[in-house]
Design an enzyme around this catalytic site. Sequence first.
Site, PDB file in Angstrom:
ATOM      1  CE  LYS A 139      83.382 -19.716 -40.858  1.00 26.77           C
ATOM      2  NZ  LYS A 139      84.202 -20.140 -40.715  1.00 26.77           N
ATOM      3  CB  SER A 152      85.862 -22.875 -38.724  1.00 31.07           C
ATOM      4  OG  SER A 152      85.982 -21.516 -39.746  1.00 31.07           O
ATOM      5  CB  SER A 167      87.366 -22.262 -42.608  1.00 30.54           C
ATOM      6  OG  SER A 167      88.523 -22.634 -41.617  1.00 30.54           O
TER       7      SER A 167
END
Length: 475
Positions: free
Chosen positions: A102, A176, A200
Site C-alpha cells: 500500500k 483505504s 481499511s
Amino acid sequence: MNDDKADMKPEPHICAAEPETPEILPPLDLTTATGIASAVQNGSVTAEQMVDDVLARIRAQDRKVNAFSEVRFDAARAEARALAERPDLDVLPLAGVPVAVKNNIDVTGEVTRAGSLAGDNRPATADHPVVRRLRSAGAVIVGLTTVPEFGLWGVTDTPERITRSPWNPRFSAGGSSGGSGAAVGAGMVTIAHGNDGLGSVRIPAACSGVVGVKPGRGLVPAEVGLDSWGGMTENGVLATTVADAALMLSVLADRPALAELDPPKTLRIGLATAAPTPLSRVDRAWAGAADMAAAAASTAGHTIGVSELPYQGATFALGLRWVANAAREAGTVPHPELLQRRTRTHIALGRFVLKSGLLRASQVDRIEARLLDYFERYDVAITPTLATPPPRARRWHSRPWLANIVASARFSPFTPLWNLVGWPAISVPMGVHQRTGTPLAAQLIGPPGSESTLLKLAAQLEAACPWERTAPGKE
C-alpha cells in the site's frame, strides 16, 4: 550317475531389488504464496519467472480495476534476479513471492504519495520496517497500490483513478487499502500489504472477496504517518487463502508460529448481527454471511450463542477520533493547499474537536471494559464485515464531505470499533450478494493476543465453506 549332483543344493534365490518408484508429489499451486515460495525454494521455478508472470498479469488486468498507483517493472525484476544469489533462498518463508505494498508506507526509491498531491514528492531513502521484513523473508515488491487521500476514506479513488471491485467494476473496492484488495481479488498478486485504521484492510477484503487480517495493537510494527492515528492503525495482510494470510502475518510479526493452522480448541462464539448504530441498516444477505460462518463453526464443534456486542458510546468516540487524527496528521503535510476539499473539511472539524477538549481516554476505557465483560463469556465474536454492498465506484474525492461520511458510515459500521480498542479482527469471504454480484464476508474478532485463534478458526471456515479465490474469469 554322478551322485555329486544329487548332493548339490540349489543356490538360494536372491530376488533383485524392485526398482524404487519415485514419490509423486502433487504439483505446487503457483496461485498461492505458499505454493510459490515452496517452488522457488526447491528450484522448480525462479523468482524472476514468478515476478515476470505477475507483471504480465498487472499489465493485462489493472486497467479494469486500477489497483496500482506504481508498478515496479524494472526494479522488481532486478530484485528477483538478486534474490537468486542469496545463500538462504531454500529456507526463506516468502522466497520469490511477488507482493504489493500500500502506497502509504516507505519503499526505498519510491515516492510515498498516500493518495494525495499534498505530500512530499521526494523518494523514500529507507524501507518501512514492514517492507524490510518482507524483503528479508524473500518477497519481491512488484508495485504500490492505490489509496484514497491519506487513507481517510472507506472508498478508494484519486484524481488519476477509481479503484473498482474485481467482482463487479461498477462498485468500489472499498478503502483505504482498496488497491491492495483489488490486486489480490483480481488475481494479480497472491498477497498484499495493507493497513487498517477504521477497517481499511477488512473493508476492501470484503469488497474484493479475499481474506483480510488486522492484527492487534503491537504485534506488527505500525509507524504509519505521525503516530499511526493515535495507535488505531495497524499494518496487516490481504490474501486469497487463510494459509497465505497466516504466512505473511507470521513474517510481518516475526512470529513463525502464526503460520501454523492446526484446529483450535473448542471455542465459545458470540454471533452478533445487529447494526452497531441506529444510523445503519444491515442488509439481509450480509447478516446471512455471519450466520453462515457461525453455522460452519458450530459444525466444526464450537458452541454458538446469539449475543449482541456492547457498542454503546463507540460511534461518538470513533467520530471524534476520525476527524481529530486527520487534523493532527495535517500538521506534517508539506503542501496543505493541495488537499482535497473533503479532506480540508475533515481537518477543520478535527481542529475544532482538538481545541474543544472532547477527546478523553476514559471514553475508550469504558468501551473496552464492556467488551472485556463480553469476552469473559465468549472467546470469539462473529459479525458481518459490512452492512451493505459497497458504494458505487465514482469520483468520491470530488463529492462533498457529508456524502463521503454517510457512504462510509452506512456500509461499514462493524469494523471501526476494533481499531479503537486495538483488538485483532479478520474478514473471511462468505458467498456472493445475489443482487450486486459482489462478495459477502464475515468478521471474526477476539481479545488481545488471539490472532492465532482467529486464523485457525478462519481456516476451519475456509475448509467448510470454500470460496472462489479470485473474481470469476481471473486466475
